[in-house]
Design an enzyme around this catalytic site. Sequence first.
Site, PDB file in Angstrom:
ATOM      1  N   LYS A  24      -6.165  -6.057  28.108  1.00  0.00           N
ATOM      2  CA  LYS A  24      -6.888  -5.629  29.305  1.00  0.00           C
ATOM      3  C   LYS A  24      -5.989  -5.769  30.540  1.00  0.00           C
ATOM      4  O   LYS A  24      -5.901  -4.864  31.365  1.00  0.00           O
ATOM      5  CB  LYS A  24      -8.140  -6.491  29.447  1.00  0.00           C
ATOM      6  N   ARG A  94     -12.358 -12.241  33.665  1.00  0.00           N
ATOM      7  CA  ARG A  94     -12.528 -11.812  32.273  1.00  0.00           C
ATOM      8  C   ARG A  94     -11.410 -12.350  31.411  1.00  0.00           C
ATOM      9  O   ARG A  94     -10.273 -12.502  31.862  1.00  0.00           O
ATOM     10  CB  ARG A  94     -12.437 -10.285  32.141  1.00  0.00           C
ATOM     11  N   GLY A 103     -15.782 -12.469  20.721  1.00  0.00           N
ATOM     12  CA  GLY A 103     -15.830 -13.890  20.357  1.00  0.00           C
ATOM     13  C   GLY A 103     -15.254 -14.747  21.455  1.00  0.00           C
ATOM     14  O   GLY A 103     -15.501 -15.938  21.518  1.00  0.00           O
ATOM     15  N   MET A 105     -14.520 -15.404  25.772  1.00  0.00           N
ATOM     16  CA  MET A 105     -15.476 -15.495  26.861  1.00  0.00           C
ATOM     17  C   MET A 105     -15.864 -14.127  27.420  1.00  0.00           C
ATOM     18  O   MET A 105     -15.042 -13.240  27.542  1.00  0.00           O
ATOM     19  CB  MET A 105     -14.881 -16.340  27.970  1.00  0.00           C
ATOM     20  N   ARG A 340      -9.274   3.156  27.826  1.00  0.00           N
ATOM     21  CA  ARG A 340      -8.740   2.856  26.488  1.00  0.00           C
ATOM     22  C   ARG A 340      -8.777   4.146  25.689  1.00  0.00           C
ATOM     23  O   ARG A 340      -9.439   5.119  26.091  1.00  0.00           O
ATOM     24  CB  ARG A 340      -9.554   1.767  25.803  1.00  0.00           C
ATOM     25  N   HIS A 456     -19.729   2.842 -13.391  1.00  0.00           N
ATOM     26  CA  HIS A 456     -19.729   4.151 -14.035  1.00  0.00           C
ATOM     27  C   HIS A 456     -20.208   5.217 -13.051  1.00  0.00           C
ATOM     28  O   HIS A 456     -19.587   6.271 -12.883  1.00  0.00           O
ATOM     29  CB  HIS A 456     -20.641   4.099 -15.277  1.00  0.00           C
ATOM     30  N   ARG A 562      -6.213  16.205 -17.718  1.00  0.00           N
ATOM     31  CA  ARG A 562      -6.536  15.316 -18.842  1.00  0.00           C
ATOM     32  C   ARG A 562      -7.245  16.153 -19.908  1.00  0.00           C
ATOM     33  O   ARG A 562      -8.424  16.464 -19.769  1.00  0.00           O
ATOM     34  CB  ARG A 562      -7.443  14.179 -18.386  1.00  0.00           C
ATOM     35  N   GLU A 786       3.618   4.635 -18.050  1.00  0.00           N
ATOM     36  CA  GLU A 786       2.414   3.824 -17.819  1.00  0.00           C
ATOM     37  C   GLU A 786       2.407   2.578 -18.693  1.00  0.00           C
ATOM     38  O   GLU A 786       1.405   1.875 -18.808  1.00  0.00           O
ATOM     39  CB  GLU A 786       1.150   4.666 -18.057  1.00  0.00           C
ATOM     40  N   SER A 805       5.972  10.873 -14.792  1.00  0.00           N
ATOM     41  CA  SER A 805       4.812  10.725 -13.916  1.00  0.00           C
ATOM     42  C   SER A 805       4.226   9.336 -14.144  1.00  0.00           C
ATOM     43  O   SER A 805       3.844   8.995 -15.269  1.00  0.00           O
ATOM     44  CB  SER A 805       3.772  11.801 -14.228  1.00  0.00           C
ATOM     45  N   GLY A 807       1.735   6.632 -14.499  1.00  0.00           N
ATOM     46  CA  GLY A 807       0.299   6.436 -14.702  1.00  0.00           C
ATOM     47  C   GLY A 807      -0.021   5.024 -14.258  1.00  0.00           C
ATOM     48  O   GLY A 807      -0.042   4.088 -15.055  1.00  0.00           O
ATOM     49  N   THR A 808      -0.258   4.885 -12.959  1.00  0.00           N
ATOM     50  CA  THR A 808      -0.383   3.519 -12.420  1.00  0.00           C
ATOM     51  C   THR A 808      -1.719   2.859 -12.760  1.00  0.00           C
ATOM     52  O   THR A 808      -1.875   1.667 -12.541  1.00  0.00           O
ATOM     53  CB  THR A 808      -0.155   3.524 -10.898  1.00  0.00           C
ATOM     54  N   ASP A 810      -2.937   2.674 -15.924  1.00  0.00           N
ATOM     55  CA  ASP A 810      -2.569   1.876 -17.097  1.00  0.00           C
ATOM     56  C   ASP A 810      -1.446   0.898 -16.781  1.00  0.00           C
ATOM     57  O   ASP A 810      -1.440  -0.232 -17.271  1.00  0.00           O
ATOM     58  CB  ASP A 810      -2.135   2.797 -18.251  1.00  0.00           C
ATOM     59  N   CYS A 873       0.427   9.882 -10.954  1.00  0.00           N
ATOM     60  CA  CYS A 873      -0.871  10.542 -11.136  1.00  0.00           C
ATOM     61  C   CYS A 873      -2.001   9.538 -11.342  1.00  0.00           C
ATOM     62  O   CYS A 873      -3.119   9.915 -11.633  1.00  0.00           O
ATOM     63  CB  CYS A 873      -0.820  11.562 -12.265  1.00  0.00           C
ATOM     64  N   TYR A 893       6.648  13.653  -5.877  1.00  0.00           N
ATOM     65  CA  TYR A 893       5.291  14.111  -5.574  1.00  0.00           C
ATOM     66  C   TYR A 893       4.264  13.033  -5.886  1.00  0.00           C
ATOM     67  O   TYR A 893       4.550  12.067  -6.592  1.00  0.00           O
ATOM     68  CB  TYR A 893       4.941  15.379  -6.364  1.00  0.00           C
TER      69      TYR A 893
HETATM   70  C1  PEP Z   1      -2.974   6.344 -15.574  1.00  0.00           C
HETATM   71  O1  PEP Z   1      -2.953   5.528 -16.486  1.00  0.00           O
HETATM   72  O2  PEP Z   1      -2.636   6.085 -14.425  1.00  0.00           O
HETATM   73  C2  PEP Z   1      -3.443   7.714 -15.830  1.00  0.00           C
HETATM   74  C3  PEP Z   1      -3.347   8.655 -14.901  1.00  0.00           C
HETATM   75  O3  PEP Z   1      -4.053   7.926 -16.993  1.00  0.00           O
HETATM   76  P1  PEP Z   1      -5.600   7.603 -17.273  1.00  0.00           P
HETATM   77  O4  PEP Z   1      -6.205   7.173 -15.988  1.00  0.00           O
HETATM   78  O5  PEP Z   1      -6.165   8.860 -17.801  1.00  0.00           O
HETATM   79  O6  PEP Z   1      -5.471   6.533 -18.279  1.00  0.00           O
HETATM   80 MG    MG Z   2      -3.212   6.297 -18.485  1.00  0.00          MG
END
Ligand code: PEP
Ligand code: MG
Length: 917
Positions: A24, A94, A103, A105, A340, A456, A562, A786, A805, A807-808, A810, A873, A893
């Site tokens: 301020k 102030r 929080g 004064m 601001r 789910h 997939r 993965e 690619s 597969g983060t 897994d 991915c 990518y």
């Molecule tokens: C992953 O494992 O990141 C992946 C893209 O495969 P899936 O989620 O289908 O296991």
């Molecule tokens: Mg996977």
Amino acid sequence: MNQKKFVYSFAEGDGKNKKLLGGKGANLCEMTQIGLNVPPGFTITTEACLDYLDAGHKLPEGLMDAVRNHMTQLEQATGKGFGDLNNPLLVSVRSGSAMSMPGMMDTILNLGLNSQTLQGLIWQTDDERFAYDAYRRFVQLFGKVALGMPDSLFEEPFEAIKQREGAMEDIALTADNLREVTDLFLDAVHGHTGKPFPEDPYEQLEIAIQAVFNSWMGKRAVDYRREFKITPEMANGTAVNVCTMVFGNRGFDSATGVGFTRNPATGENQMFGEYLVNAQGEDVVAGIRTPKPIARMAEEMPDLHRQLVELRDKLESHYHEVQDFEFTIERGTLYCLQTRNGKMNAHAMVRTSVEMTESGLISKEQALLRIDPEVLQQMLFPRLDPKHGAISLAKGLPASPGAACGRAVFDADRAEEMGHSGQLVILVREETKPEDIHGFFAAQGILTSRGGKTSHAAVVARGMGKPCVAGAEGIHVDTQARKATIGETVIREGDLITIDGTTGDIYLGAVPMVEAEFTDDLRTLLSWADQAARLKVMANADSPQDAQRALSYGATGIGLCRTERMFNAADRLPIVLEMIVADTLEQRQEALDKLLPIQRSDFQALFEVMSPRPVTIRLLDPPIHEFLPTESQLVAELEHLRQLRSTARGVDILIDTIRLLPPGDAAMHEISSLADSGVVDAAIEKKEAILKKVRSLHEVNPMLGHRGVRLGITFPEIYSMQIRAILEASAECTRRGIANHPEIMVPQVCTSEELKAVRTFVDDLRQQVEASTGQQLDFKFGTMIEVVRACLRADKLAEEADFFSFGTNDLTQATFSFSREDAENKFLPMYNAVKILRDNPFEVLDTQGVGKLMELAVNWGREVKPELKIGICGEHGGHPASIGFCHRIGLSYVSCSAPRVPIARLSAAHAALKNNA
Ligand code: PEP
Ligand code: MG
């Protein structure tokens, strides 16, 4: 003698030094120095606060002398005197630290008033009521915030007088009433502190300064810093701002108001705001009177309106950002009290970014960086009309964004039935299960009373782009009775409800909505993002509809299709089942032969939609028993069928008897609809075969078992069918002149030998398809990364692959050695709460662990093949901070679900701009 400079006038403080002067204070200095008419004042530094606290709550030596000097300067600037009986100077006090922080004064207004200066104020203003009102406000605020008195000590006597006078509003009280109120307040202070209210203005000021300093260590402020992880590096100590009071309630040439330099709801380049003539800021906030739109000021106070427009222009051209400012007009003079950055919705942010860039006010880079990528989500889904005014009945977790309205239904079959009859429905369940999927298709949105953001319901709804509110614990769902209760409210089947998956709110009835809008401004902004970004953005999509959507959001290809999701469609599942239960290769091949044309046309449709962009198709990944019913389900069904068989045997006898009855008998109809024992026998036989298969396929750790490439190598005919379908679809598209670039991707690979094995199928099939179609095929062959070992063997895998690619999903599970479902349902919330893990690693890429493995894999892969194309991915491919990391380690990518593509495009631009800076 203390050498530190503790006090800066607004004319001299460094407007960029928020750490020293607080947000301020720095802002008041900056506004003063760019020539805005800010009431004169000064800031006591955060260093003074820290010294005071270090010294055991003792003001640093020399501080009050410096304050007195600055008060003298204020007296000179205003021509008034602090404590002057005839022309008193009043100030506001102030707090303000480097970070905006509730929080601490609150503000004290009108400091400097006492029984003597009050007379001066009356004389000066010729308005007794105004003066007493100012005095009673001061005593109340000072008592509350500086002396720590409870509100009730002021509110009770005040209310008593209002009641006695029959006054509904404060404004109805007379000067005499207010004098009486003030006396009661002064008595209350005396009673509470055992001392009279401080009369000496400097004593008042010193107490107020100490109270501000003390509030830095107050419980509320300390808790707030802990909760929001505000470290001393970010904000340490609070500054104190002392500012000359100006009054908007000094007559009809005075006013107070708030303004936005542009319309914060639409982004339109037009000043927006409200004002009240002859009023104080508090009156606007308290809703005592209805303010007027600023446009009215052009007629009512034309000269001041012109000054206000000038102020607006100065603010924007200086801050290069839409400003939200407060102003007061005292007797024809306009003052700017605060400014601001304006908070706006996503539409307004995008529009102002584009328009400010086009008018040369900001650069394209600034236009991109001022928008948090995550907010774009608001523009991609229908949302509640911001002016709806409806009251939320209950709140759950915002599990899948967007708003939806429909009739409540409590089971998937009814949802489907009503959906097919053309009604809009919201599926309301305690929680959902895979067998509710037809209900998802039919519903506009999903509401559950249990489960989290990764339940789910949440996962499936997000995948489908449908709004979902999950875990709304305030709702009791009674599926049997087809109703839900929220407190006193009962929702029955067919009642209209509205859910907001962006906020988690649930409403009764139909709340007005505004449609999603992919505006031209958003298109323009994202085209600038693409120019700035290095990372390409692809989409995870399994159907032509998803692909179309991804394309319209600017995806440059499909990074993950997939294929198992294609197997789940109603017309394929029976064939897939046939393939799985087959006992011989011939039987299996027969089923695969039926699947081949279906898959081929699936792929062809994707290539057509995405032409000429790449389409990455992952060969079958999950364990095949996932396509089968569970053992317990089958056992129950068999039990039921066996019971039916005994009935059916009886029915056979009955049918023989009934045949003697005249045709058209009603009983005949009913009985003929029952199965005869032959049909039931066949069904039992089929179910028994499936049960046998389910038992033989049982695995202890299915996610670590017979799946992915391991399945492909042990059942080569399955992968061969899929590869053939891809290549034939490609050849057919090429024949028809549709450019296509398939990329075949192998899941779960841990050794290059696996890739080599699949490559031999690919090479064989390429020859066959080229020979049979006469088309030259052009495609890539690559692998998912993965599995931990795949990261560690990336150099060897790169020899066999054209692309990687990550597969983060897994890879995270494998690196942490815990599964998402178990973690999120059991220990992760607690781990996050006690900070054992800061984030959910399934949402926010764990750069220190999983990210390390990725970095190794990128470096080792590219050592072997410098041009190796590498992407991600897993779900992290759509998460802004994770995208930043992907940029830094050199990925080519990211691929994410269609609705996150715009967010990923902007995140990719942010990553490039921040890393080049
Ligand atoms: C992953 O494992 O990141 C992946 C893209 O495969 P899936 O989620 O289908 O296991
Ligand atoms: Mg996977």
